[in-house]
Every structure is written in C-alpha cells, then in structure tokens.
Design a protein around this motif. Sequence first.
Motif, PDB file in Angstrom:
ATOM      1  N   ILE A  75       0.863  -1.177   0.000  1.00  0.00           N
ATOM      2  CA  ILE A  75       0.000   0.000   0.000  1.00  0.00           C
ATOM      3  C   ILE A  75       0.900   1.228   0.000  1.00  0.00           C
ATOM      4  N   HIS A 102      -4.514   5.751   2.472  1.00  0.00           N
ATOM      5  CA  HIS A 102      -3.814   4.481   2.690  1.00  0.00           C
ATOM      6  C   HIS A 102      -4.210   3.808   4.004  1.00  0.00           C
ATOM      7  N   VAL A 105      -7.319   1.907   3.252  1.00  0.00           N
ATOM      8  CA  VAL A 105      -7.038   0.755   2.394  1.00  0.00           C
ATOM      9  C   VAL A 105      -6.610  -0.439   3.249  1.00  0.00           C
ATOM     10  N   ARG A 106      -5.815  -0.186   4.280  1.00  0.00           N
ATOM     11  CA  ARG A 106      -5.405  -1.269   5.182  1.00  0.00           C
ATOM     12  C   ARG A 106      -6.605  -1.976   5.784  1.00  0.00           C
TER      13      ARG A 106
END
Length: 128
Positions: A75, A102, A105-106
């Motif tokens: 990522i 980000h 996104v994790r």
Amino acid sequence: REAKIGLLEIRPEPRSSGKTPAQIMGAEAQRILAALPQNCLRIALDERGVQPTTRQLAIQMQDWMRAGCDVAFIIGGADGLHDSVKQASQQLLALSALTLPHAFVRLLLAEQLYRAHSLLHNHPYHRE
C-alpha cells in the motif's frame, strides 16, 4: 489460524523536505522494496489494478495457500506508489476505482481478506 496477517509499516518520507512528489515516492520505494521478504508474491494496491470480486479474491487466496507462498500487499503512501514498486510486483490490485487514504485501504484489505477466507471455509460471514 490458517492464514496469518502481519503489518509492516514503512517510515514515510517527510513532506516538508522540499522534495518533489516523485522524489518522495522514489525514496519510499527504496524502503518498501528493501523491506519485502524474498520470494514473496508482491501485490501492489493501485486504483488502476484488477478489481476482483470477493469470490475471485477467495479463489486467488486458495491458490496462494496451496502454493505455500507468502503474499505481500503493498500500500502506497500519501502520493501513491512509485513505478519501480509497481513494476517489481507480480500483480496490481484495486479495491476500488476511487483514490482512497492508505490507512483506510489497510482496513478495507484486511476485511476483504477475512471475507475471502470465510468464503473458502463456508463460514456464514460472507453473504451473496
């Protein structure tokens, strides 16, 4: 138990250094590539990547588990991933066509991996 997830965070490049976004991504790329385990399957998260369904992700996960290979999902930082990281990856994966923070996104990736794993084990968590 069958699939362990670990998180390895790479120190972001300071944004106040006067460097261009390309220079920042380049410096981060060096740290990312150095931190990746050898012989792992590298999957870079990018909004231009392949957007699998949950079932397709589950099938891929099953293939990875059968092959016994470690998988590294990469990522990017605030500016994204440098092209060198994308080129060093075996696959580009998109969780959405949208540009996402980000940190989000994790969370989204962990949720989808859990959902795919649940699907493989006939757990009722995933519903279609």
